[in-house]
Design a protein around this motif. Structure first.
Motif, short mmCIF file in Angstrom:
data_model
loop_
_atom_site.label_atom_id
_atom_site.label_comp_id
_atom_site.label_asym_id
_atom_site.label_seq_id
_atom_site.Cartn_x
_atom_site.Cartn_y
_atom_site.Cartn_z
N UNK A 1 0.88 -1.16 0.00
CA UNK A 1 0.00 0.00 0.00
C UNK A 1 0.92 1.21 0.00
N UNK A 2 1.11 1.86 -1.16
CA UNK A 2 2.19 2.85 -1.29
C UNK A 2 1.86 4.18 -0.65
N UNK A 3 2.91 4.98 -0.45
CA UNK A 3 2.72 6.35 0.04
C UNK A 3 1.86 7.11 -0.95
N UNK A 4 0.93 7.90 -0.42
CA UNK A 4 0.05 8.66 -1.31
C UNK A 4 -1.10 7.85 -1.87
N UNK A 5 -1.23 6.60 -1.42
CA UNK A 5 -2.35 5.71 -1.71
C UNK A 5 -2.37 5.19 -3.14
N UNK A 6 -2.33 6.07 -4.14
CA UNK A 6 -2.21 5.66 -5.55
C UNK A 6 -3.26 4.66 -5.98
N UNK A 7 -4.48 4.90 -5.57
CA UNK A 7 -5.58 4.10 -6.10
C UNK A 7 -5.83 4.52 -7.56
N UNK B 1 -10.60 -3.02 -6.17
CA UNK B 1 -10.40 -4.26 -5.43
C UNK B 1 -10.18 -5.43 -6.38
N UNK B 2 -10.88 -5.44 -7.50
CA UNK B 2 -10.67 -6.48 -8.51
C UNK B 2 -9.24 -6.43 -9.06
N UNK B 3 -8.70 -5.22 -9.22
CA UNK B 3 -7.32 -5.08 -9.69
C UNK B 3 -6.35 -5.72 -8.70
N UNK B 4 -6.63 -5.57 -7.41
CA UNK B 4 -5.76 -6.17 -6.40
C UNK B 4 -5.74 -7.68 -6.46
N UNK B 5 -6.83 -8.27 -6.94
CA UNK B 5 -6.95 -9.72 -6.97
C UNK B 5 -6.37 -10.35 -8.23
N UNK B 6 -5.84 -9.56 -9.13
CA UNK B 6 -5.38 -10.09 -10.42
C UNK B 6 -4.26 -11.11 -10.28
N UNK C 1 -18.83 3.59 -6.16
CA UNK C 1 -18.36 4.98 -6.28
C UNK C 1 -16.95 4.99 -6.85
N UNK C 2 -16.63 6.01 -7.64
CA UNK C 2 -15.28 6.13 -8.17
C UNK C 2 -14.28 6.44 -7.06
N UNK C 3 -13.11 5.83 -7.16
CA UNK C 3 -12.10 5.99 -6.13
C UNK C 3 -11.70 7.43 -5.90
N UNK C 4 -11.66 8.21 -6.97
CA UNK C 4 -11.23 9.60 -6.85
C UNK C 4 -12.19 10.49 -6.11
N UNK C 5 -13.42 10.03 -5.89
CA UNK C 5 -14.42 10.83 -5.17
C UNK C 5 -14.46 10.50 -3.68
N UNK C 6 -13.65 9.54 -3.23
CA UNK C 6 -13.62 9.17 -1.82
C UNK C 6 -12.82 10.18 -1.01
N UNK C 7 -13.08 10.21 0.28
CA UNK C 7 -12.27 11.03 1.19
C UNK C 7 -10.87 10.42 1.30
N UNK C 8 -9.94 11.18 1.89
CA UNK C 8 -8.59 10.68 2.06
C UNK C 8 -8.54 9.40 2.87
N UNK C 9 -9.32 9.35 3.95
CA UNK C 9 -9.36 8.16 4.78
C UNK C 9 -9.92 6.97 4.04
N UNK C 10 -10.98 7.19 3.26
CA UNK C 10 -11.58 6.11 2.48
C UNK C 10 -10.62 5.61 1.40
N UNK C 11 -9.86 6.53 0.80
CA UNK C 11 -8.88 6.12 -0.20
C UNK C 11 -7.78 5.26 0.45
N UNK C 12 -7.38 5.60 1.68
CA UNK C 12 -6.39 4.78 2.37
C UNK C 12 -6.95 3.40 2.67
N UNK C 13 -8.19 3.33 3.10
CA UNK C 13 -8.83 2.03 3.31
C UNK C 13 -8.84 1.23 2.02
N UNK C 14 -9.13 1.89 0.91
CA UNK C 14 -9.18 1.22 -0.38
C UNK C 14 -7.79 0.72 -0.79
N UNK C 15 -6.77 1.53 -0.55
CA UNK C 15 -5.41 1.11 -0.90
C UNK C 15 -5.00 -0.14 -0.12
#
Length: 247
Positions: A87-93, A103-108, A135-149
């Motif tokens: 899970x990189x710095x800056x999240x990079x989702x 999440x599907x990308x993570x399972x590849x 929801x699109x990843x770019x519309x999430x809050x910072x905390x939600x993006x970190x959870x997603x990463x």
């Protein structure tokens, strides 16, 4: 820990950007089932070490051994297929993709047989992601993006999870939640975690062992509790002091 050999061993690693040395003879060991943290000031070289483990940039000297295999000079895509997730710095989702697509990308890198169970596991850890799955990843809050990463990394079923600054820029309540999830994954599933963090207090409270990095060198190591108690660590990282913990 009971493992005789480290799951991850960084041995005498030197990394350069051009002619500028960024890591100076770094030695770190992470044993199976541990949470190990690396703390240090901004610019100390922490993220460079994380990127070097992942193969970009590659170490110019020393070696990196994972599960008994020398991975020092492997390309990044080969390293990440060895049950290592980052899970990189800056999240990079992927901001234009939905939460589910991220999440599907993570399972590849998996065979897909356990996708549904892995997805449920991520949703149990981060219920907000289930609510936001379309929801699109770019519309999430910072905390939600970190959870997603982190969730995306977990979808690859890693043996070793690399977390680079997961608390960066997040509200204290969200930071607490993220660290509770890391603790739960380690306690309940035995997941091995290598954590790079500026938030020394939370990181050292969470970790079994820790290392301090100053100017690309490891200057101290010990259990999380030992490092929390060290006056030079407290002065440099816990009490707002500016003194480097180099001595």
């Amino acid at each position: 820990m009971t493992a005789q050999n480290p799951l991850l061993a960084v041995e005498g690693v030197e990394t350069y950007y051009g002619n500028i040395i960024a890591l100076r003879g770094v030695d770190i060991a992470v044993f199976e089932g541990e949470i190990v943290t690396l703390i240090g000031a901004n610019g100390a070289g922490k993220s460079t070490l994380m990127m070097t483990i992942c193969g970009n940039p590659q170490a110019r000297k020393g070696r990196i051994v994972y599960a008994g295999e020398d991975i020092t000079h492997l390309p990044t895509h080969d390293i990440m297929q060895r049950s290592i997730a980052q899970s990189p710095e800056g999240r990079r989702i992927f901001p234009r993709m939905t939460v589910m697509e991220n999440l599907q990308m993570g399972a590849l890198v998996t065979d897909g047989a356990s996708f549904d169970a892995d997805l449920q596991r991520v949703f149990d850890l981060f219920p907000r992601l289930k609510e936001r799955q379309h929801q699109r990843g770019g519309t999430l809050s910072g905390g939600e993006q970190q959870m997603l990463a982190i969730g995306r990394a977990l979808m690859s079923r890693p043996r070793l999870l690399l977390l680079d600054e997961p608390s960066l820029g997040l509200a204290p309540m969200v930071v607490k939640q993220i660290f509770e999830v890391i603790k739960e994954l380690n306690r309940e599933e035995g997941l091995t975690v290598f954590l790079v963090e500026q938030n020394a207090f939370h990181a050292l409270r969470l970790a079994h062992r820790g290392y301090v990095m100053v100017n690309g060198q490891i200057t101290m190591s010990g259990t999380g509790a030992e490092l929390l108690a060290r006056p030079e660590v407290r002065a440099a990282y816990l009490e707002g002091g500016r003194k480097e913990a180099a001595e």
